[in-house]
Design a protein around this motif. Structure first.
Motif, PDB file in Angstrom:
ATOM      1  N   ALA A  20       0.820  -1.217   0.000  1.00  0.00           N
ATOM      2  CA  ALA A  20       0.000   0.000   0.000  1.00  0.00           C
ATOM      3  C   ALA A  20       0.853   1.267   0.000  1.00  0.00           C
ATOM      4  O   ALA A  20       0.607   2.195  -0.773  1.00  0.00           O
ATOM      5  N   ILE A  21       1.856   1.292   0.867  1.00  0.00           N
ATOM      6  CA  ILE A  21       2.653   2.513   1.012  1.00  0.00           C
ATOM      7  C   ILE A  21       3.668   2.595  -0.123  1.00  0.00           C
ATOM      8  O   ILE A  21       4.493   1.704  -0.289  1.00  0.00           O
ATOM      9  N   GLY A  22       3.573   3.651  -0.912  1.00  0.00           N
ATOM     10  CA  GLY A  22       4.474   3.757  -2.055  1.00  0.00           C
ATOM     11  C   GLY A  22       4.495   5.173  -2.594  1.00  0.00           C
ATOM     12  O   GLY A  22       4.206   6.137  -1.882  1.00  0.00           O
ATOM     13  N   LEU A  23       4.794   5.275  -3.885  1.00  0.00           N
ATOM     14  CA  LEU A  23       4.855   6.597  -4.507  1.00  0.00           C
ATOM     15  C   LEU A  23       3.536   7.340  -4.334  1.00  0.00           C
ATOM     16  O   LEU A  23       3.514   8.564  -4.252  1.00  0.00           O
ATOM     17  N   GLY A  24       2.437   6.590  -4.275  1.00  0.00           N
ATOM     18  CA  GLY A  24       1.127   7.198  -4.096  1.00  0.00           C
ATOM     19  C   GLY A  24       1.047   8.025  -2.825  1.00  0.00           C
ATOM     20  O   GLY A  24       0.380   9.059  -2.790  1.00  0.00           O
ATOM     21  N   ASN A  25       1.715   7.591  -1.777  1.00  0.00           N
ATOM     22  CA  ASN A  25       1.664   8.332  -0.518  1.00  0.00           C
ATOM     23  C   ASN A  25       2.596   9.526  -0.520  1.00  0.00           C
ATOM     24  O   ASN A  25       2.292  10.561   0.054  1.00  0.00           O
ATOM     25  N   ILE A  98       0.695  -1.671 -14.524  1.00  0.00           N
ATOM     26  CA  ILE A  98       1.082  -0.650 -13.534  1.00  0.00           C
ATOM     27  C   ILE A  98       2.567  -0.788 -13.218  1.00  0.00           C
ATOM     28  O   ILE A  98       3.297   0.195 -13.167  1.00  0.00           O
ATOM     29  N   TYR A 102       5.344   2.164 -13.217  1.00  0.00           N
ATOM     30  CA  TYR A 102       5.785   2.408 -11.833  1.00  0.00           C
ATOM     31  C   TYR A 102       7.301   2.230 -11.732  1.00  0.00           C
ATOM     32  O   TYR A 102       7.981   2.976 -11.042  1.00  0.00           O
ATOM     33  N   PHE A 223      -5.910   3.644  -5.203  1.00  0.00           N
ATOM     34  CA  PHE A 223      -4.534   3.509  -5.656  1.00  0.00           C
ATOM     35  C   PHE A 223      -3.622   3.282  -4.462  1.00  0.00           C
ATOM     36  O   PHE A 223      -2.765   2.418  -4.456  1.00  0.00           O
ATOM     37  N   MET A 225      -4.216   2.121  -1.512  1.00  0.00           N
ATOM     38  CA  MET A 225      -4.305   0.841  -0.806  1.00  0.00           C
ATOM     39  C   MET A 225      -4.132  -0.350  -1.737  1.00  0.00           C
ATOM     40  O   MET A 225      -4.400  -1.491  -1.361  1.00  0.00           O
ATOM     41  N   SER A 226      -3.644  -0.095  -2.967  1.00  0.00           N
ATOM     42  CA  SER A 226      -3.338  -1.163  -3.944  1.00  0.00           C
ATOM     43  C   SER A 226      -4.554  -2.021  -4.278  1.00  0.00           C
ATOM     44  O   SER A 226      -4.449  -3.241  -4.391  1.00  0.00           O
ATOM     45  N   THR A 231      -3.740  -7.414  -6.195  1.00  0.00           N
ATOM     46  CA  THR A 231      -2.496  -7.557  -5.419  1.00  0.00           C
ATOM     47  C   THR A 231      -2.808  -7.977  -3.983  1.00  0.00           C
ATOM     48  O   THR A 231      -2.158  -8.868  -3.450  1.00  0.00           O
ATOM     49  N   SER A 322       6.127  -1.790  -2.990  1.00  0.00           N
ATOM     50  CA  SER A 322       4.869  -1.778  -3.748  1.00  0.00           C
ATOM     51  C   SER A 322       5.036  -2.572  -5.040  1.00  0.00           C
ATOM     52  O   SER A 322       4.156  -3.346  -5.427  1.00  0.00           O
ATOM     53  N   LEU A 390      -8.670   0.153 -12.152  1.00  0.00           N
ATOM     54  CA  LEU A 390      -8.751   0.004 -10.694  1.00  0.00           C
ATOM     55  C   LEU A 390     -10.180   0.031 -10.180  1.00  0.00           C
ATOM     56  O   LEU A 390     -10.609  -0.890  -9.492  1.00  0.00           O
TER      57      LEU A 390
END
Ligand code: TRP
Length: 452
Positions: A20-25, A98, A102, A223, A225-226, A231, A322, A390
């Motif tokens: 979940a934690i990635g570039l999105g955050n 993705i 990514y 996005f 939380m994937s 996933t 991620s 998504l």
């Protein structure tokens, strides 16, 4: 073939939070907050996380843990011979798509980490940093080389397997990530002028909260939380039957939210302290932060270099944890359904994503003339996935669990056969969210995306 499992509840939460934690955050969340009314957006976002995203999360977990298969196999087992196999197929392909773009951005973080390690940003002016970014992403070779390095690292972790690769890597790096982002946040908050950035994040501006902002909050929640591409479903297939779904779901949602907020408080004060417009978008982190770190460490070059190194290391690690979750979906499909060895499956997914990624990378430079529906190849894939695939996948997963699966089976998974009392009590609420609230919410995202 013996199926691997995650070793402990901690490992499950770290792996899922890692996905979940990635570039999105780190770059997307702060920028969205700024664009859509600061604290007002955060309030809507929190609702979106718990009322819309969390039900999809549970739906994917129920499917994955019940079937103990990746996304395609799950549909074959739970709904054999039906059209649901198309959902299985869709959610095998979308995470690989993705992954390809990514990985390009993951490559940028590799490049920036190298540059920070070489003290290359030391003393650079704002304009120079921006120019560098523009020149770098539009060049032919460098971005492709670092994209290759990034996807190679992802493949290396995936090759090592679920327990020795994914579990081991995320168990070590996720706590480190929290430590890094807190350290950077504390540093950023002590800067002169940081107050404006804090105000930007906490002062609600309800006038900016239109339908588009609500749709944006929902899309960001999916996005981040994937969700919607299998996933979480695939990871859930490695979760032991005695784990508590409620705990892993809420644990993941809370850490994802917390990390987004922490990253917001790390990035925004720094942006404001340097007098840069917060709406710089995707380039924000890469175009502005190296210069900001410089300014912050004025007089003490090694200090700014260290902060820069820590920051880009944070982004790289977050992106890696991620990206492995995206690659695992394809690898699970090829090993389970096509009987491939983990090695060849990893190689096949890597090669495919690598080639598509190269096209994405070149679409910032030599291939920028090629447009699909008015977008560069990179933007086209990004929009296709986040705006369409998504929400579509998320919608179908909730419909599948809410209406297709026998309710006894759903209840059995969610409550571990009725043994978990809190889960039993909450079950009617969760079922309501999965059956009605989440699907309706997602349809609203669709419609707003069509209109806005
Ligand atoms: N959630 C990750 C982020 O915030 C990205 C991600 C991983 C993702 N797996 C996904 C996004 C699946 C959509 C679907 O950066």
């Amino acid at each position: 073939m013996e199926r691997e499992n995650f070793g402990s509840r901690f490992a499950v939460i770290m792996a899922m939070a890692g996905s979940a934690i990635g570039l999105g955050n780190i770059w997307r969340f702060p920028y969205m907050v700024g664009e859509h009314g600061g604290a007002a957006f955060i309030i809507v976002y929190v609702f979106a996380c718990f009322l819309l995203a969390l039900p999809i999360f549970f739906a994917e977990m129920v499917i994955g843990r019940r079937s103990r298969q990746g996304t395609f196999g799950a549909m074959e087992i739970l709904a054999p011979g039906t059209r649901w196999k198309w959902l299985g197929l869709l959610t095998v392909f979308s995470p690989i798509i993705i992954l390809s773009y990514y990985s390009v951005v993951g490559g940028w973080s590799v490049e920036y980490l190298f540059k920070a390690l070489a003290f290359d940003f030391t003393g650079a002016e704002s304009g120079e940093v921006r120019d560098f970014f523009g020149r770098f992403i539009s060049s032919t070779w460098e971005p492709v080389v670092v994209h290759t390095v990034f996807i190679g690292m992802v493949a290396g972790i995936i090759l090592a397997g679920v327990k020795k690769g994914i579990e081991k890597f995320t168990k070590i790096t996720m706590p480190l990530l929290f430590f890094l982002v807190v350290a950077i946040m504390v540093y950023a908050l002590t800067l002169p002028g940081a107050g404006a950035g804090v105000e930007y994040l906490v002062k609600p501006d309800f006038s900016k909260l239109d339908a588009g902002a609500v749709a944006a909050a929902m899309g960001q929640a999916f996005f981040s939380m994937s969700l919607g591409v299998g996933t979480i479903l695939t990871y859930a297939s490695y979760v032991r039957k005695d784990e508590n779904m409620l705990v892993s779901g809420i644990g993941t949602a809370v850490s994802d939210l917390l990390f987004a907020v922490l990253a917001g408080f790390a990035v925004m004060p720094a942006v404001f302290a340097a007098g840069i417009a917060p709406g710089a978008g995707p380039g924000l982190v890469f175009e502005t932060l190296p210069f900001i770190f410089n300014k912050m460490g004025a007089g003490i070059p090694w200090l700014s270099a260290i902060v820069a190194i820590l920051f880009f290391l944070t982004i790289l690690v977050a992106a890696l944890t991620s990206a492995i979750s995206m690659m695992e979906v394809g690898v699970a499909y090829l090993t389970e359904e096509k009987g491939m060895k983990r090695r060849s499956a990893t190689l096949a997914v890597t090669l495919f994503a690598w080639v598509v990624g190269i096209l994405c990378s070149l679409s910032f430079g030599s291939l920028s003339g090629i447009q699909i529906l008015g977008n560069s190849f990179f933007d086209f894939l990004d929009k296709l996935c986040s705006n369409w695939l998504l929400p579509l996948g998320g919608l179908l997963f909730t419909l599948f669990v809410g209406w297709k699966m026998p309710s006894a089976a759903v209840r059995d998974e969610f409550t571990n056969g009725g043994r978990l009392r809190a889960n039993v009590r909450l079950y009617p609420v969760i079922l309501f969210l999965i059956r009605y609230l989440a699907p309706v919410g997602i349809v609203i995202v669709f419609l707003t995306n069509l209109v806005v």
